[in-house]
Design a protein around this motif. Structure first.
Motif, PDB file in Angstrom:
ATOM      1  N   ARG A   1      -1.090  -2.881  -5.876  1.00 23.54           N
ATOM      2  CA  ARG A   1      -2.025  -3.732  -5.842  1.00 23.54           C
ATOM      3  C   ARG A   1      -1.683  -5.115  -6.555  1.00 23.54           C
ATOM      4  O   ARG A   1      -1.557  -5.610  -7.534  1.00 23.54           O
TER       5      ARG A   1
ATOM      6  N   GLY B   1       1.989   1.922  -3.414  1.00 21.31           N
ATOM      7  CA  GLY B   1       0.801   2.250  -4.318  1.00 21.31           C
ATOM      8  C   GLY B   1       0.778   1.181  -5.216  1.00 21.31           C
ATOM      9  O   GLY B   1       0.113   1.176  -6.493  1.00 21.31           O
TER      10      GLY B   1
ATOM     11  N   GLN C   1       0.774  -1.247   0.160  1.00 23.54           N
ATOM     12  CA  GLN C   1       0.110   0.007   0.020  1.00 23.54           C
ATOM     13  C   GLN C   1       0.915   1.218   0.138  1.00 23.54           C
ATOM     14  O   GLN C   1       0.440   2.226  -0.740  1.00 23.54           O
TER      15      GLN C   1
END
Length: 301
Positions: free
Chosen positions: A213, A211, A208
């Motif tokens: 996923r 940034g 996280q």
């Protein structure tokens, strides 16, 4: 008010074990006798300590508040069996996260029993969330966890530092990459620990923060299953560096260089009541000895 020690013991055992039948068995009573003991205790106190929810018993708000005092009373009474109040003896129930239980606790418990041969250790292995739950319910004397945690009543103290490792199988194409960029972290499948584990919490936070996923292919609760899945080529893994030392040395797994911040802090946790126990105090002393040694030799020299 006339409350007996037997009633207190049945109540404490029910709260700790979660079922009246198990408490009755531990206290060598029939279930009906244990149930009667709880009813008599509640009548003497003037309030309910347990509530029936379906077929299960749960602590009432009042029961939750008085339970620590009940445990202090029983601890003082049990201490009368030892004329020497400083004697380190009796059970030590430890609940620990998987990495700590697998790679750090065996040597710690061996040293502890060597020093105090009258101690009877019992180890339960769970993820961080479950360890906290066991301590909260009084089913363990002390816990060791890998993930960040806060709790309103339990004492949580930092212990040793750890670093997670990103790794792949020896023949994986990523072994040819000097450093994996943030954008590449989304491009391959991941094999990681289950939600609720300390390892997964650190992994998720690191992703996280970048940034990223990640594409989670498998979320498994067993370290060996993760390592074997990675070796089979199903994806890239993330575990404590402690857990892959042998496989890296043997050339079965390769640690990868990434920009992720994967450092974390192990912690020990204990309720204020259990910290008064002679056995728990002695074990905390050993934990702090290990911490001081690790700080003196941070590279393992």
């Amino acid at each position: 008010m006339n409350v007996s020690l037997r009633q207190l013991r049945v109540f404490e055992a029910t709260a700790r074990l979660g079922r009246l039948t198990l408490a009755a068995e531990e206290q060598c009573l029939s279930q009906s006798a244990a149930s009667q003991s709880i009813r008599e205790m509640e009548k003497a106190l003037g309030y309910a300590v347990l509530n029936k929810v379906g077929r299960e018993l749960e602590l009432s708000d009042a029961g939750r508040r008085v339970l620590p005092r009940v445990r202090r009373i029983l601890g003082l009474v049990d201490g009368l069996a030892l004329p020497d109040i400083e004697r380190v003896a009796g059970p030590l129930r430890v609940a620990a996260s998987v990495t700590i239980a697998s790679y750090l606790l065996p040597s710690l418990l061996a040293e502890f029993v060597k020093r105090y041969p009258e101690v009877e250790p019992d180890l339960q292995i769970h993820n961080t969330e479950a360890v906290l739950s066991l301590l909260e319910k009084g089913r363990a004397h002390i816990g060791l966890i890998e993930g960040p945690a806060l709790h309103p009543t339990l004492h949580i103290a930092p212990w040793l530092s750890d670093r997670l490792a990103i790794f792949c199988a020896a023949g994986h194409p990523l072994t040819q990459v000097d450093r994996i960029g943030a954008e590449a972290l989304e491009q391959f499948p991941w094999i990681v620990r289950e939600t609720g584990s300390g390892t997964r919490a650190v992994f998720d936070a690191a992703m996280q923060a970048m940034g990223v996923r990640p594409r989670i292919a498998l979320a498994l609760s067993r370290q060996e299953a993760i390592k074997q899945s990675v070796r089979a080529g199903l994806g890239v893994g993330c575990l404590s560096g402690l857990s892959i030392v042998d496989e890296v040395r043997e050339g079965l797994l390769v640690e990868l260089d990434t920009p992720l911040n994967l450092t974390r802090q192990f912690s020990w946790i204990c309720s204020p009541d259990n910290r008064e126990s002679t056995v728990v105090k002695a074990f905390i002393d050993l934990l702090q000895e290990r911490e001081r040694k690790a700080n003196r030799y941070p590279t393992g020299e």
